[in-house]
Motif scaffolding. Structure first.
Motif, PDB file in Angstrom:
ATOM      1  N   GLY A 169    -109.796  52.123  93.689  1.00 40.27           N
ATOM      2  CA  GLY A 169    -111.182  52.527  93.501  1.00 40.27           C
ATOM      3  C   GLY A 169    -111.377  53.402  92.282  1.00 40.27           C
ATOM      4  O   GLY A 169    -111.945  54.483  92.356  1.00 40.27           O
ATOM      5  N   VAL A 170    -110.919  52.933  91.130  1.00 40.88           N
ATOM      6  CA  VAL A 170    -110.972  53.754  89.933  1.00 40.88           C
ATOM      7  C   VAL A 170    -111.368  52.872  88.752  1.00 40.88           C
ATOM      8  O   VAL A 170    -111.111  51.673  88.739  1.00 40.88           O
ATOM      9  CB  VAL A 170    -109.604  54.444  89.702  1.00 40.88           C
ATOM     10  N   GLU A 171    -112.015  53.503  87.781  1.00 42.98           N
ATOM     11  CA  GLU A 171    -112.501  52.751  86.627  1.00 42.98           C
ATOM     12  C   GLU A 171    -111.639  53.069  85.410  1.00 42.98           C
ATOM     13  O   GLU A 171    -111.625  54.207  84.935  1.00 42.98           O
ATOM     14  CB  GLU A 171    -113.945  53.150  86.318  1.00 42.98           C
ATOM     15  N   LEU A 172    -110.937  52.072  84.946  1.00 34.88           N
ATOM     16  CA  LEU A 172    -110.211  52.270  83.688  1.00 34.88           C
ATOM     17  C   LEU A 172    -109.866  50.911  83.107  1.00 34.88           C
ATOM     18  O   LEU A 172    -109.867  49.901  83.817  1.00 34.88           O
ATOM     19  CB  LEU A 172    -108.960  53.145  83.867  1.00 34.88           C
ATOM     20  N   SER A 173    -109.585  50.913  81.802  1.00 37.77           N
ATOM     21  CA  SER A 173    -109.315  49.649  81.124  1.00 37.77           C
ATOM     22  C   SER A 173    -107.944  49.112  81.510  1.00 37.77           C
ATOM     23  O   SER A 173    -107.105  49.842  82.047  1.00 37.77           O
ATOM     24  CB  SER A 173    -109.372  49.858  79.610  1.00 37.77           C
ATOM     25  N   ASP A 174    -107.729  47.840  81.208  1.00 44.04           N
ATOM     26  CA  ASP A 174    -106.413  47.255  81.448  1.00 44.04           C
ATOM     27  C   ASP A 174    -105.331  48.038  80.710  1.00 44.04           C
ATOM     28  O   ASP A 174    -104.268  48.326  81.265  1.00 44.04           O
ATOM     29  CB  ASP A 174    -106.397  45.796  80.976  1.00 44.04           C
ATOM     30  N   ALA A 175    -105.613  48.366  79.460  1.00 48.24           N
ATOM     31  CA  ALA A 175    -104.619  49.074  78.655  1.00 48.24           C
ATOM     32  C   ALA A 175    -104.258  50.413  79.289  1.00 48.24           C
ATOM     33  O   ALA A 175    -103.084  50.795  79.358  1.00 48.24           O
ATOM     34  CB  ALA A 175    -105.146  49.292  77.239  1.00 48.24           C
ATOM     35  N   ALA A 176    -105.275  51.100  79.795  1.00 49.21           N
ATOM     36  CA  ALA A 176    -105.018  52.400  80.421  1.00 49.21           C
ATOM     37  C   ALA A 176    -104.198  52.232  81.690  1.00 49.21           C
ATOM     38  O   ALA A 176    -103.285  53.025  81.971  1.00 49.21           O
ATOM     39  CB  ALA A 176    -106.337  53.094  80.734  1.00 49.21           C
ATOM     40  N   GLN A 225     -91.567  48.340  95.875  1.00 49.50           N
ATOM     41  CA  GLN A 225     -92.495  49.460  95.814  1.00 49.50           C
ATOM     42  C   GLN A 225     -93.898  49.041  95.398  1.00 49.50           C
ATOM     43  O   GLN A 225     -94.851  49.784  95.572  1.00 49.50           O
ATOM     44  CB  GLN A 225     -91.982  50.534  94.842  1.00 49.50           C
ATOM     45  N   TYR A 226     -94.017  47.849  94.820  1.00 48.50           N
ATOM     46  CA  TYR A 226     -95.349  47.401  94.415  1.00 48.50           C
ATOM     47  C   TYR A 226     -96.138  46.895  95.616  1.00 48.50           C
ATOM     48  O   TYR A 226     -97.313  46.582  95.495  1.00 48.50           O
ATOM     49  CB  TYR A 226     -95.229  46.282  93.373  1.00 48.50           C
ATOM     50  N   GLY A 227     -95.512  46.826  96.745  1.00 45.92           N
ATOM     51  CA  GLY A 227     -96.178  46.254  97.908  1.00 45.92           C
ATOM     52  C   GLY A 227     -95.956  44.754  97.951  1.00 45.92           C
ATOM     53  O   GLY A 227     -95.485  44.134  96.985  1.00 45.92           O
ATOM     54  N   ALA A 228     -96.295  44.201  99.066  1.00 46.07           N
ATOM     55  CA  ALA A 228     -95.922  42.807  99.325  1.00 46.07           C
ATOM     56  C   ALA A 228     -96.568  41.835  98.337  1.00 46.07           C
ATOM     57  O   ALA A 228     -95.892  41.072  97.652  1.00 46.07           O
ATOM     58  CB  ALA A 228     -96.294  42.430 100.749  1.00 46.07           C
ATOM     59  N   ASN A 229     -97.890  41.895  98.213  1.00 45.27           N
ATOM     60  CA  ASN A 229     -98.576  40.868  97.424  1.00 45.27           C
ATOM     61  C   ASN A 229     -99.460  41.472  96.343  1.00 45.27           C
ATOM     62  O   ASN A 229    -100.536  40.966  96.055  1.00 45.27           O
ATOM     63  CB  ASN A 229     -99.417  39.985  98.353  1.00 45.27           C
ATOM     64  N   THR A 230     -98.974  42.548  95.761  1.00 50.12           N
ATOM     65  CA  THR A 230     -99.796  43.223  94.776  1.00 50.12           C
ATOM     66  C   THR A 230     -99.830  42.456  93.460  1.00 50.12           C
ATOM     67  O   THR A 230    -100.882  42.204  92.895  1.00 50.12           O
ATOM     68  CB  THR A 230     -99.275  44.651  94.529  1.00 50.12           C
ATOM     69  N   PHE A 231     -98.644  42.073  93.002  1.00 56.91           N
ATOM     70  CA  PHE A 231     -98.574  41.407  91.709  1.00 56.91           C
ATOM     71  C   PHE A 231     -98.178  39.939  91.869  1.00 56.91           C
ATOM     72  O   PHE A 231     -97.130  39.621  92.443  1.00 56.91           O
ATOM     73  CB  PHE A 231     -97.562  42.109  90.799  1.00 56.91           C
ATOM     74  N   ARG A 282    -104.008  40.166  84.211  1.00 60.95           N
ATOM     75  CA  ARG A 282    -105.365  40.722  84.219  1.00 60.95           C
ATOM     76  C   ARG A 282    -105.951  40.754  85.621  1.00 60.95           C
ATOM     77  O   ARG A 282    -106.552  41.738  86.048  1.00 60.95           O
ATOM     78  CB  ARG A 282    -106.282  39.885  83.321  1.00 60.95           C
ATOM     79  N   SER A 283    -105.764  39.678  86.331  1.00 65.79           N
ATOM     80  CA  SER A 283    -106.359  39.629  87.673  1.00 65.79           C
ATOM     81  C   SER A 283    -105.596  40.569  88.616  1.00 65.79           C
ATOM     82  O   SER A 283    -106.187  41.198  89.501  1.00 65.79           O
ATOM     83  CB  SER A 283    -106.377  38.191  88.194  1.00 65.79           C
ATOM     84  N   ASP A 284    -104.283  40.683  88.421  1.00 69.08           N
ATOM     85  CA  ASP A 284    -103.512  41.643  89.225  1.00 69.08           C
ATOM     86  C   ASP A 284    -104.019  43.063  88.988  1.00 69.08           C
ATOM     87  O   ASP A 284    -104.210  43.839  89.919  1.00 69.08           O
ATOM     88  CB  ASP A 284    -102.024  41.571  88.850  1.00 69.08           C
ATOM     89  N   LEU A 285    -104.237  43.379  87.705  1.00 67.66           N
ATOM     90  CA  LEU A 285    -104.709  44.722  87.375  1.00 67.66           C
ATOM     91  C   LEU A 285    -106.088  44.980  87.972  1.00 67.66           C
ATOM     92  O   LEU A 285    -106.380  46.088  88.433  1.00 67.66           O
ATOM     93  CB  LEU A 285    -104.750  44.890  85.848  1.00 67.66           C
ATOM     94  N   ALA A 286    -106.904  43.939  87.985  1.00 70.17           N
ATOM     95  CA  ALA A 286    -108.231  44.081  88.591  1.00 70.17           C
ATOM     96  C   ALA A 286    -108.112  44.413  90.073  1.00 70.17           C
ATOM     97  O   ALA A 286    -108.833  45.266  90.606  1.00 70.17           O
ATOM     98  CB  ALA A 286    -109.031  42.795  88.391  1.00 70.17           C
ATOM     99  N   THR A 287    -107.172  43.737  90.729  1.00 71.06           N
ATOM    100  CA  THR A 287    -106.940  44.009  92.157  1.00 71.06           C
ATOM    101  C   THR A 287    -106.565  45.466  92.377  1.00 71.06           C
ATOM    102  O   THR A 287    -107.083  46.145  93.266  1.00 71.06           O
ATOM    103  CB  THR A 287    -105.817  43.113  92.687  1.00 71.06           C
ATOM    104  N   ILE A 288    -105.643  45.954  91.539  1.00 75.78           N
ATOM    105  CA  ILE A 288    -105.202  47.341  91.665  1.00 75.78           C
ATOM    106  C   ILE A 288    -106.348  48.306  91.443  1.00 75.78           C
ATOM    107  O   ILE A 288    -106.537  49.268  92.192  1.00 75.78           O
ATOM    108  CB  ILE A 288    -104.080  47.617  90.647  1.00 75.78           C
TER     109      ILE A 288
END
Lengths: 239, 239
Positions: free
Chosen positions: A180-187, B209-215, A169-175
């Motif tokens: 700079g985009v708004e979408l749910s974790d599932a999306a 490809q995910y980058g160094a510290n993305t996940f 979850r926190s990784d996805l938040a970082t991404i």
DNA sequence: CAGAATCGAGAGCACCGCTCTCGTTTTCTA
DNA sequence: TAGAAAACGAGAGCGGTGCTCTCGATTCTG
């Protein structure tokens, strides 16, 4: 005199520009023919009709030439994907994603060596400088994420929420922040899975993992894999 | 005397066996450290404390050593996947497929260079001899297909039939024959898509490809991608 | 127009895969 | 068991690689 000076000035500069673009062209050509690890400055020099040390006036090292070609390739494929997406109306999210992945595959099939450079095994002893490659390298996946986000905003994304670990979850938040985009974790999971599937399917085909003569119509196989990855997206009318 | 002869006999054979296994070991090590294209017989010879030409007594060429390591790697990863699947009861198809893909990822993360050798860009100038590599190279995908086939036979595979081109249908028929397994076109598509997704997700991660510290938790990301690919399979009780 | 910058050529260094020869050692066989 | 045969390691050598350095010649610039 003034003309002479200008001539002279342009002669130097023009020669340098011509030399650099010729080196890039030959680099692309050699990449296509011999692959990334087979890219040789000496061979480029030979084709250029010049002694090997001369090319070092224009390119700092073999790895720098590789970086040049890498950035160029990332930009090329991203342009190609972008163009394909823009040819489909903005509200046909599924159609746009389909077009994007098809363009991705077409680009790879057309030039396997460059695909290998981007998504294949890293060249040993060479590590791409992040500050130059990250931006062009993330354009494709950014487009996919963006499109899925817009599909979700339009309410045409139906996917059940998966159980996600806190770390993920926190990784996805970082991404989400990064792009700079708004979408749910599932999306976001839908988007990254689509990306994985596309990259995997293209690589399997382009790297010859399907065997020599297994598939007569690999494009069709690619399509059905993508359609499976696209199931959460509703089909737009006439899509 | 008899002892001497035996000793002598074994000395030669034992020395050869030791030499060959040592070359393989060093080959694996160099592969891990320098990558496939960086595998050098001279370097192996140096580590072996022997002059470069001496290793040609044991290995016909650099490419043959590569083939050796390639076959070994294919077998290793297939063994690993097989073992992981067999640890799950035979009726839990979804669980078995999950375990298989997890084992695949674990093997790759543990030794990225060997993963690159198997599923990365082909080594320039080297083409693996099909007669040696096809059999071990298809073991993993064969296991996936087989499991999906058994799931379908057990009636726990729910996937709507996709529209398939005639060419693809005939390609799928060829594959069915090749692997000697009975399953519908739709099921075969599920299996190959699972394979694509797994290979793609692992390669993206392992090739950076995910980058160094993305996940921070790439395993979790991998799992959700796989779960999405596994949606057509019903969850077994307590799976 | 003279000084400075740039350029191409060439030699050289260390590395690579691979081949060949040449003594030595080990194994097989008559 | 002695001699022939096979296997072996060392070394030189060929043509290839990336890359560095020097040295004249050309081109630009103040």
């Amino acid at each position: 005199m003034c003309d002479d000076v200008l001539m002279a000035t342009t002669t130097r500069a023009a020669n340098r520009a011509a030399m650099e673009s010729e080196i890039r062209r030959l680099g692309r050509e050699h990449l296509r023919t011999y692959g990334a690890a087979g890219l040789s400055l000496r061979a480029v020099a030979r084709d250029l009709g010049v002694v090997s040390s001369a090319v070092y006036r224009y390119v700092p090292s073999r790895d720098d030439l590789l970086t040049l070609l890498l950035v160029e390739a990332y930009s090329d494929v991203a342009d190609s994907v972008e163009q394909a997406m823009e040819a489909v109306p903005p509200d046909r999210h599924r159609g746009r994603l389909r077009a994007a992945t098809r363009a991705l595959r077409a680009w790879a099939v057309d030039d396997p060596a460059r695909w290998a450079l981007l998504y294949g095994s890293p060249v040993p002893g060479y590590s791409a400088p992040a500050e130059q490659t990250v931006e062009p390298g993330t354009r494709v996946v950014a487009m996919l994420i963006d499109e899925v986000a817009r599909a979700e905003a339009d309410g045409v994304l139906q996917c059940r929420q998966q159980d996600l670990t806190a770390g993920l979850r926190s990784d996805l938040a970082t991404i989400r922040d990064e792009f700079g985009v708004e979408l749910s974790d599932a999306a976001l999971v839908v988007a990254t899975t689509l990306w994985s599937t596309a990259i995997g399917a293209v690589s399997l085909e382009v790297f010859g993992q399907y065997g020599a003569n297994t598939f007569s119509d690999p494009a069709a196989l690619f399509d059905v894999a993508i359609e499976r990855a696209l199931t959460p997206l509703a089909e737009a009318p006439r899509d």
